[in-house]
Design an enzyme around this catalytic site. Structure first.
Site, PDB file in Angstrom:
ATOM      1  CD  GLU A 129      -3.167   0.581   0.365  1.00  0.00           C
ATOM      2  OE1 GLU A 129      -2.655   1.447  -0.371  1.00  0.00           O
ATOM      3  OE2 GLU A 129      -4.381   0.514   0.556  1.00  0.00           O
ATOM      4  CG  ASP A 130      -0.905   4.675  -1.756  1.00  0.00           C
ATOM      5  OD1 ASP A 130      -1.618   3.992  -0.997  1.00  0.00           O
ATOM      6  OD2 ASP A 130      -1.385   5.502  -2.569  1.00  0.00           O
ATOM      7  CG  ASP A 133      -6.021   8.935   5.324  1.00  0.00           C
ATOM      8  OD1 ASP A 133      -5.719   9.435   6.412  1.00  0.00           O
ATOM      9  OD2 ASP A 133      -6.711   9.528   4.471  1.00  0.00           O
ATOM     10  CG  PHE A 182      -3.841  15.241   0.448  1.00  0.00           C
ATOM     11  CD1 PHE A 182      -4.741  14.229   0.741  1.00  0.00           C
ATOM     12  CD2 PHE A 182      -3.386  15.363  -0.860  1.00  0.00           C
ATOM     13  CE1 PHE A 182      -5.193  13.360  -0.252  1.00  0.00           C
ATOM     14  CE2 PHE A 182      -3.833  14.501  -1.861  1.00  0.00           C
ATOM     15  CZ  PHE A 182      -4.738  13.496  -1.545  1.00  0.00           C
ATOM     16  CB  VAL A 183       1.823  13.184   1.217  1.00  0.00           C
ATOM     17  CG1 VAL A 183       2.376  13.827   2.467  1.00  0.00           C
ATOM     18  CG2 VAL A 183       1.165  11.862   1.557  1.00  0.00           C
ATOM     19  CG  ASP A 189      -4.148  10.527  -7.013  1.00  0.00           C
ATOM     20  OD1 ASP A 189      -4.115   9.737  -6.045  1.00  0.00           O
ATOM     21  OD2 ASP A 189      -5.206  10.919  -7.531  1.00  0.00           O
ATOM     22  NE  ARG A 195      -2.234   8.185  -9.920  1.00  0.00           N
ATOM     23  CZ  ARG A 195      -2.919   7.799  -8.845  1.00  0.00           C
ATOM     24  NH1 ARG A 195      -2.285   7.432  -7.767  1.00  0.00           N
ATOM     25  NH2 ARG A 195      -4.231   7.801  -8.858  1.00  0.00           N
TER      26      ARG A 195
HETATM   27  P1  IMP Z   1      -7.698   4.819   3.616  1.00  0.00           P
HETATM   28  O1  IMP Z   1      -8.733   3.838   3.146  1.00  0.00           O
HETATM   29  O2  IMP Z   1      -8.346   6.050   4.199  1.00  0.00           O
HETATM   30  O3  IMP Z   1      -6.676   4.212   4.560  1.00  0.00           O
HETATM   31  O4  IMP Z   1      -6.963   5.397   2.365  1.00  0.00           O
HETATM   32  C1  IMP Z   1      -6.203   4.646   1.554  1.00  0.00           C
HETATM   33  C2  IMP Z   1      -6.007   5.310   0.199  1.00  0.00           C
HETATM   34  O5  IMP Z   1      -6.387   6.677   0.164  1.00  0.00           O
HETATM   35  C3  IMP Z   1      -4.550   5.291  -0.142  1.00  0.00           C
HETATM   36  O6  IMP Z   1      -4.171   4.072  -0.730  1.00  0.00           O
HETATM   37  C4  IMP Z   1      -4.417   6.483  -1.061  1.00  0.00           C
HETATM   38  O7  IMP Z   1      -4.702   6.116  -2.402  1.00  0.00           O
HETATM   39  C5  IMP Z   1      -5.472   7.449  -0.573  1.00  0.00           C
HETATM   40  N1  IMP Z   1      -4.864   8.485   0.298  1.00  0.00           N
HETATM   41  C6  IMP Z   1      -4.965   8.600   1.631  1.00  0.00           C
HETATM   42  N2  IMP Z   1      -4.266   9.654   2.097  1.00  0.00           N
HETATM   43  C7  IMP Z   1      -3.678  10.212   1.013  1.00  0.00           C
HETATM   44  C8  IMP Z   1      -2.786  11.335   0.841  1.00  0.00           C
HETATM   45  O8  IMP Z   1      -2.357  12.028   1.775  1.00  0.00           O
HETATM   46  N3  IMP Z   1      -2.408  11.575  -0.444  1.00  0.00           N
HETATM   47  C9  IMP Z   1      -2.828  10.832  -1.515  1.00  0.00           C
HETATM   48  N4  IMP Z   1      -3.638   9.781  -1.390  1.00  0.00           N
HETATM   49  C10 IMP Z   1      -4.070   9.475  -0.133  1.00  0.00           C
HETATM   50 MG    MG Z   2      -5.283   8.028  -4.544  1.00  0.00          MG
END
Ligand code: IMP
Ligand code: MG
Length: 211
Positions: A129-130, A133, A182-183, A189, A195
């Site tokens: 995973e990137d 969050d 927000f990164v 992206d 990206r």
């Molecule tokens: P989660 O389900 O809230 O944990 O979010 C996961 C996905 O949201 C990540 O795999 C990202 O694609 C996107 N995401 C969450 N935070 C960021 C951020 O700061 N920048 C860009 N994408 C984000």
């Molecule tokens: Mg995204």
């Protein structure tokens, strides 16, 4: 016929670049730095951390059937670097997931947009995973993968934003913990942009250039 200017350089023999040339090359790539993005983690720091994670993964998965399961799109760059630093015979699969609209806040809805190409039963899966969050995407995916009978499921995440967690998820291999910002860059992206930045940066969404 391919025009001269569009022809790729011919590589006729294996020749390592002198160290000085490597730095020059990295320096040129990093020169792409939009004004609305403030650097948070440099390209060199990311590379060093990815090598450490890959060394740990290599030690811990030796002799096992490892599948890197890259969660698209955000983790495509991390996956590419991590995979090349792991010195084991691995397989790579991609899972297309969409959890955000064109906004900086989670929609909380996880949608699978592309499935695996081969079964993974009996394999050791490492979800790549990137960023974790809210944790909603990862907990949803872990649940989904259970029905495919893998031997194990672990998680490698480049970034973790603990401030916004809604669902606790265990991260087995973590790159960096960051604040609630927000990164973008290194695969991540904002509305499908940034990206291809080689570093990770904080986006100033109020900057006129980010619209
Ligand atoms: P989660 O389900 O809230 O944990 O979010 C996961 C996905 O949201 C990540 O795999 C990202 O694609 C996107 N995401 C969450 N935070 C960021 C951020 O700061 N920048 C860009 N994408 C984000
Ligand atoms: Mg995204």
């Amino acid at each position: 016929m391919v025009s001269r200017s569009r022809r790729a350089p011919r590589v006729s023999r294996c020749e390592p670049l002198p160290r000085r040339r490597v730095y020059e090359t990295l320096g040129r790539v990093s020169a792409f730095s939009p004004p609305e993005v403030r650097e948070l983690i440099s390209e060199a720091r990311i590379a060093a951390r990815v090598s450490e994670l890959a060394a740990q993964i290599t030690r811990e998965y030796a002799g096992r059937s490892l599948v890197l399961l890259s969660v698209l799109k955000g983790s495509f760059v991390f996956t590419a670097d991590l995979a090349r630093a792991i010195t084991l015979p691995i397989r790579i699969e991609f899972l297309g997931v969409r959890s955000y609209g064109d906004d900086t806040k989670s929609s909380g809805v996880v949608q699978i947009t592309q499935d695996l190409t081969r079964p993974v039963d009996g394999d050791h899966i490492l979800l790549v995973e990137d960023i974790v969050d809210t944790g909603l995407t990862l907990s949803y995916l872990r649940e989904q993968l259970r029905s495919r009978n893998p031997a194990s499921v672990k998680v490698a995440a480049l970034l973790h934003k603990p401030a916004r967690v809604q669902r606790e998820v265990e991260i087995d291999y973590l790159g960096f913990t960051i604040d609630d910002v927000f990164v973008v860059g290194y695969g991540l992206d904002y509305a499908e942009r940034y990206r291809n930045l080689p570093f990770l940066g904080v986006l100033d969404a109020s900057h006129p250039a980010s619209r």
